[in-house]
Each structure stands twice: as structure tokens, then as C-alpha cells.
Design a protein around this motif. Structure first.
Motif, PDB file in Angstrom:
ATOM      1  N   CYS A 115       0.824  -1.215   0.000  1.00  0.00           N
ATOM      2  CA  CYS A 115       0.000   0.000   0.000  1.00  0.00           C
ATOM      3  C   CYS A 115       0.852   1.256   0.000  1.00  0.00           C
ATOM      4  O   CYS A 115       2.010   1.244   0.414  1.00  0.00           O
ATOM      5  N   ARG A 168       0.469   8.657  -3.659  1.00  0.00           N
ATOM      6  CA  ARG A 168       0.364   7.736  -4.791  1.00  0.00           C
ATOM      7  C   ARG A 168       0.860   8.371  -6.081  1.00  0.00           C
ATOM      8  O   ARG A 168       1.043   9.573  -6.175  1.00  0.00           O
ATOM      9  N   LYS A 169       1.094   7.522  -7.064  1.00  0.00           N
ATOM     10  CA  LYS A 169       1.548   7.926  -8.400  1.00  0.00           C
ATOM     11  C   LYS A 169       2.970   8.492  -8.391  1.00  0.00           C
ATOM     12  O   LYS A 169       3.322   9.332  -9.207  1.00  0.00           O
ATOM     13  N   LYS A 194       6.396   0.211  -7.217  1.00  0.00           N
ATOM     14  CA  LYS A 194       7.361  -0.397  -8.137  1.00  0.00           C
ATOM     15  C   LYS A 194       8.765  -0.389  -7.527  1.00  0.00           C
ATOM     16  O   LYS A 194       9.493  -1.385  -7.614  1.00  0.00           O
ATOM     17  N   ARG A 235      -4.430  -6.935  -8.244  1.00  0.00           N
ATOM     18  CA  ARG A 235      -5.038  -6.593  -9.534  1.00  0.00           C
ATOM     19  C   ARG A 235      -3.986  -6.574 -10.653  1.00  0.00           C
ATOM     20  O   ARG A 235      -2.900  -6.026 -10.485  1.00  0.00           O
ATOM     21  N   GLU A 285      -3.825  -4.826 -13.338  1.00  0.00           N
ATOM     22  CA  GLU A 285      -3.419  -3.494 -13.798  1.00  0.00           C
ATOM     23  C   GLU A 285      -2.402  -2.836 -12.866  1.00  0.00           C
ATOM     24  O   GLU A 285      -1.675  -1.939 -13.265  1.00  0.00           O
ATOM     25  N   VAL A 286      -2.309  -3.292 -11.651  1.00  0.00           N
ATOM     26  CA  VAL A 286      -1.338  -2.740 -10.705  1.00  0.00           C
ATOM     27  C   VAL A 286      -0.017  -3.506 -10.770  1.00  0.00           C
ATOM     28  O   VAL A 286       1.054  -2.910 -10.791  1.00  0.00           O
ATOM     29  N   TYR A 287      -0.073  -4.833 -10.838  1.00  0.00           N
ATOM     30  CA  TYR A 287       1.132  -5.649 -10.684  1.00  0.00           C
ATOM     31  C   TYR A 287       1.685  -6.224 -11.988  1.00  0.00           C
ATOM     32  O   TYR A 287       2.809  -6.713 -12.008  1.00  0.00           O
TER      33      TYR A 287
END
Length: 164
Positions: free
Chosen positions: A76, A82-83, A88, A111, A113-115
Motif C-alpha cells: 500500500c 500515490r503515483k 514499483k 489486480r 493493472e497494478v502488478y
């Protein structure tokens, strides 16, 4: 771990995980069991944690053979941070550490799209076997990142123990 850091982790996790089923993070810094390892990024001061990844040392079983894995959990980033590439960056360090430890795979429940951009692919042949001796394995969908020359098996894979 001292109490200020414990509270900082609880604060971060409860800010990030807000579904009713995540209420446990208001009082503890783990989902089902305490992870053996944690990586985190501090913000303005020592006890201001803005990003976090936990790792559980686990094994999977395929046709009676065990393979060491890292179970990634509690990933998290505080909404205000964030961003910025923190997930990563943390995963890059975690993956290097896992490879050095001889782990064959990193496994997480997240998810695509995240990993996906960190090398994870969706698998549907993982079966969790809880510690209850009467329980049957439960199929789950997970994401896996292989290390070195290891390939995720095409056959049924068993993950004994608690879900991370």
C-alpha cells in the motif's frame, strides 16, 4: 518494532484498506499472520510511513515437491503519496531480496493493472489448504512472478497454511 512504528504501520494500512472486511487493520499491522519481513518508505519523519510491502516466507507444493516462495502482502501507499512509483520501487528491492534468498516465485493476491508492469501474471491453478485437517483445498486466483529459470507449473499447485 517499537510502538511508534507499529502505530505508523497501522495508520497507513487502515488509510489504504478501507473495505468493511479490512477493519482488522485498525488494530493490527497484518492480515492473517505476522509477516517475517517488511519494507517501507518513510515520509516527513521516522514514524511517518507512506508506503509498505510485507513478505511471508512460504512454500508451495507441486506433485509432492516443495518450492520456496515469497508471499507478498499489505502492499500500500498512502493516498496522498500515490503515483510516485513507490510500489514499483519497493517491489524491485523485494524481488532482488527474494532471488538472493533462493525463492522460486513471488505470489500475491492483487489486480493485474497494478502488478502486471512488475512482471506478475495471473494464475488460476493455486489451491490454498488451511491448517484445518478436515478442510479441502480452495482454488484461488493469484498473481505470480517467477525468478531465474523457474516456470510456474501447469498442474495444480498447493499453498498450505494461511492466506497472506
Amino acid at each position: 518494532m517499537d510502538e511508534p512504528l507499529n502505530q505508523a504501520l497501522i495508520d497507513l494500512l487502515s488509510a489504504c484498506f478501507t473495505k468493511p472486511s479490512d477493519a482488522r487493520f485498525k488494530t493490527q499491522r497484518f492480515y492473517n499472520e505476522m509477516p517475517q519481513h517488511r519494507w517501507y518508505i518513510n515520509g516527513d519523519h521516522k514514524n511517518h510511513v507512506v508506503a509498505h510491502v510485507a513478505v511471508h516466507e512460504k512454500t508451495i507444493e507441486v506433485r509432492g515437491k516443495s518450492h520456496p516462495i515469497g508471499g507478498v502482502a499489505e502492499v500500500c501507499v498512502h493516498p496522498d503519496y500515490r503515483k510516485k512509483g513507490y510500489v514499483k520501487a519497493l517491489l524491485t528491492v523485494v524481488h532482488q531480496w527474494m532471488e538472493q534468498q533462493g525463492m522460486h516465485f513471488s505470489v500475491l493476491f492483487g489486480r493485474d493493472e497494478v502488478y502486471g508492469s512488475s512482471g506478475y501474471v495471473r494464475v488460476t491453478n493455486l489451491n490454498v489448504l488451511q491448517e484445518d485437517p478436515l478442510a479441502q483445498p480452495t482454488p484461488v486466483s493469484a498473481m505470480v512472478k517467477p525468478f531465474k529459470d523457474h516456470l510456474w507449473p501447469t498442474r495444480s499447485v498447493l499453498l498450505p497454511g494461511l492466506v497472506f
